[in-house]
Write an enzyme that holds these catalytic residues in place. Structure first.
Site, PDB file in Angstrom:
ATOM      1  N   TRP A 102       9.689   8.502   2.887  1.00 41.22           N
ATOM      2  CA  TRP A 102       8.849   7.716   1.980  1.00 41.22           C
ATOM      3  C   TRP A 102       7.651   8.170   1.593  1.00 41.22           C
ATOM      4  O   TRP A 102       6.877   8.307   0.633  1.00 41.22           O
ATOM      5  CB  TRP A 102       9.029   6.414   2.371  1.00 41.22           C
ATOM      6  CG  TRP A 102      10.295   5.905   2.157  1.00 41.22           C
ATOM      7  CD1 TRP A 102      11.103   5.305   2.970  1.00 41.22           C
ATOM      8  CD2 TRP A 102      11.081   5.400   0.838  1.00 41.22           C
ATOM      9  NE1 TRP A 102      12.243   4.794   2.450  1.00 41.22           N
ATOM     10  CE2 TRP A 102      12.356   5.121   1.212  1.00 41.22           C
ATOM     11  CE3 TRP A 102      10.706   5.847  -0.568  1.00 41.22           C
ATOM     12  CZ2 TRP A 102      13.206   4.631   0.096  1.00 41.22           C
ATOM     13  CZ3 TRP A 102      11.535   5.763  -1.661  1.00 41.22           C
ATOM     14  CH2 TRP A 102      12.878   5.040  -1.122  1.00 41.22           C
ATOM     15  N   ASP A 172       1.962   1.736   2.454  1.00 41.84           N
ATOM     16  CA  ASP A 172       3.369   1.142   2.052  1.00 41.84           C
ATOM     17  C   ASP A 172       3.941   0.451   3.123  1.00 41.84           C
ATOM     18  O   ASP A 172       4.594   1.139   3.986  1.00 41.84           O
ATOM     19  CB  ASP A 172       4.275   2.388   1.642  1.00 41.84           C
ATOM     20  CG  ASP A 172       5.359   2.260   1.386  1.00 41.84           C
ATOM     21  OD1 ASP A 172       5.793   1.127   1.378  1.00 41.84           O
ATOM     22  OD2 ASP A 172       6.464   3.077   0.906  1.00 41.84           O
ATOM     23  N   LYS A 196      13.394  -5.667   1.430  1.00 43.23           N
ATOM     24  CA  LYS A 196      13.521  -5.424   3.023  1.00 43.23           C
ATOM     25  C   LYS A 196      12.971  -6.803   3.968  1.00 43.23           C
ATOM     26  O   LYS A 196      13.892  -7.048   4.571  1.00 43.23           O
ATOM     27  CB  LYS A 196      12.680  -4.332   3.461  1.00 43.23           C
ATOM     28  CG  LYS A 196      13.591  -3.110   3.084  1.00 43.23           C
ATOM     29  CD  LYS A 196      12.775  -2.199   2.160  1.00 43.23           C
ATOM     30  CE  LYS A 196      13.739  -1.156   1.770  1.00 43.23           C
ATOM     31  NZ  LYS A 196      12.899  -0.095   1.225  1.00 43.23           N
TER      32      LYS A 196
HETATM   33  C1  LIG Z   1      12.568   1.017   0.338  1.00 45.58           C
HETATM   34  C2  LIG Z   1      11.273   1.646   0.415  1.00 45.58           C
HETATM   35  C3  LIG Z   1      10.570   2.119  -0.785  1.00 45.58           C
HETATM   36  C4  LIG Z   1      11.331   1.949  -1.935  1.00 45.58           C
HETATM   37  O1  LIG Z   1      11.101   0.961  -2.416  1.00 45.58           O
HETATM   38  P1  LIG Z   1      11.553   0.307  -4.024  1.00 45.58           P
HETATM   39  O2  LIG Z   1      11.101  -0.985  -4.133  1.00 45.58           O
HETATM   40  O3  LIG Z   1      13.113   0.565  -4.089  1.00 45.58           O
HETATM   41  O4  LIG Z   1      10.896   1.210  -4.864  1.00 45.58           O
HETATM   42  C5  LIG Z   1       9.327   2.749  -0.552  1.00 45.58           C
HETATM   43  N1  LIG Z   1       8.835   3.077   0.592  1.00 45.58           N
HETATM   44  C6  LIG Z   1       9.440   2.373   1.590  1.00 45.58           C
HETATM   45  C7  LIG Z   1       8.699   2.576   3.204  1.00 45.58           C
HETATM   46  C8  LIG Z   1      10.586   1.700   1.636  1.00 45.58           C
HETATM   47  O5  LIG Z   1      11.397   1.355   2.819  1.00 45.58           O
END
Ligand SMILES: *Cc1c(COP(=O)(O)O)cnc(C)c1O
Length: 360
Positions: A102, A172, A196
């Site tokens: 990511w 993030d 999540k």
């Molecule tokens: C799942 C995830 C993403 C992507 O998220 P989207 O909402 O599908 O764009 C980005 N960063 C992390 C750490 C993730 O777990």
């Protein structure tokens, strides 16, 4: 009907009491005679839902008053672009930490807008460890430093917050937000896709320090400007109303559980139980440096990968689903977010021991 223990990395399990309340309110929210999905986002009913959700999130995370909470769309992936578009503020250089998949995506997107300096990379360790802070090669005039506190695919998590001084810290937090208390005041921006640990897919939350809002790169689309959403209470256009409502129910559930301190205790116990089972066996392996193992996403491999299919099939038959590892890592991955009950982890650990005894 039997509900399974769903170990999906996302969209992931939601707390059962939240789903039950949503079911009970599906056709008639609070005497309005309509579903939340059918309400005007500007009406009194939805406004009260929206305000309560923000208020509860502020309490849960202890978000200071000089931070805006934005309820957005586009996922964390859109934030990969919104962060540089909003935070460059006339600068050209940005710092990124690369701890896995990511981070890599965030870096690639930032390169469209800025001169990206990768301050450190976990590549040498196969992304199984976080490079020591002392080794980071930071830029003096960086517009911000971005990192990924929890790498959802690799299962690598920061158990500390980088000290970047005056350089705004951007995180993030998609797969770790709300899993434990966090000092929001250490950050310039925190963002997370909801699917999540917050609610259903389609909602993205960004927590942005107010002084970072207002100066975007030229030609930034209106929808990509934090100011647009900050000034309109995230109602410049139609927000993801149902996701917002469900997130609000999750926040209420978390408050009822005792808040993030209590969740941290539960999450730590769940993770420790699963890692102990892995480390205590010769059959299962987790490759991550123990100092940076994720509380939320636990990848592991079987000594004999030929047994992967059987493992998954037997697990699913017991109601332990979505354990297949990410295609880039292989093996298994158990995602154990807030909504995964301790009983789910216990059931998984028991099954793993039994499977090893029969097949190992
Ligand atoms: C799942 C995830 C993403 C992507 O998220 P989207 O909402 O599908 O764009 C980005 N960063 C992390 C750490 C993730 O777990």
């Amino acid at each position: 009907m039997t509900r399974v223990f769903n170990f999906s990395a996302g969209p992931a399990m939601l707390p059962e009491p939240v789903l039950e309340q949503a079911r009970d309110e599906m056709l008639d929210w609070n005497g309005t005679g309509m579903s939340v999905m059918e309400m005007s986002h500007r009406g009194k009913a939805f406004m009260s839902i929206a305000e309560a959700a923000e208020r509860d999130l502020r309490v849960l995370m202890g978000i200071p008053d000089d931070y805006k909470v934005l309820f957005l769309q586009g996922g964390a992936s859109a934030q990969f672009a919104m962060v540089p578009m909003n935070l460059l503020r006339g600068r050209t250089r940005v710092d990124y930490v690369n701890t896995g998949a990511w981070s890599g995506k965030a870096i690639a997107e930032a390169r469209r807008f800025a001169d990206v300096n990768v301050v450190a990379t976990g590549e040498d360790s196969g992304f199984n460890a976080i490079p020591a802070f002392e080794s980071w090669q930071r830029t003096d005039d960086a517009a911000y430093l971005h990192y990924t506190p929890n790498e959802t695919i690799g299962g690598v998590e920061f158990h500390w917050i980088p000290d970047t001084g005056d350089v705004p810290l951007v995180a993030d937090m998609s797969s770790t937000i709300l899993s434990r208390p966090v000092d929001v005041s250490r950050y310039g921006v925190i963002y997370a896709g909801a699917q999540k640990n917050i609610g259903p897919a389609g909602l993205t939350i960004a927590i942005v320090r107010e002084d970072l809002i207002g100066e975007v790169v030229p030609s930034t689309p209106t929808m990509f400007d934090y100011k647009t959403h900050a000034e309109s209470g995230s109602m410049y256009n139609t927000p993801p109303t149902y996701g917002w409502y469900l997130a609000g129910l999750v926040f209420k559930w978390l408050l009822g559980m005792g808040g993030l301190e209590a969740m941290a205790g539960i999450n730590r116990r769940k993770a420790e139980k699963l890692y102990a089972a892995i480390d205590g066996s010769d059959f299962y392996t987790n490759p991550v440096n123990p100092a940076c193992r994720s509380w939320m996403n636990v990848p592991f491999t079987l000594a004999n990968p030929d047994l992967d299919g059987e493992f998954l099939k037997e697990a699913a038959a017991l109601g332990l689903t979505t354990l297949k590892g990410h295609r880039s890592v292989g093996g298994m991955r158990a995602s154990i977010y807030n909504a995964m009950p301790e009983a789910g982890v216990s059931a998984l650990v028991d099954f793993m021991a039994d499977f090893e005894q029969r097949k190992g």
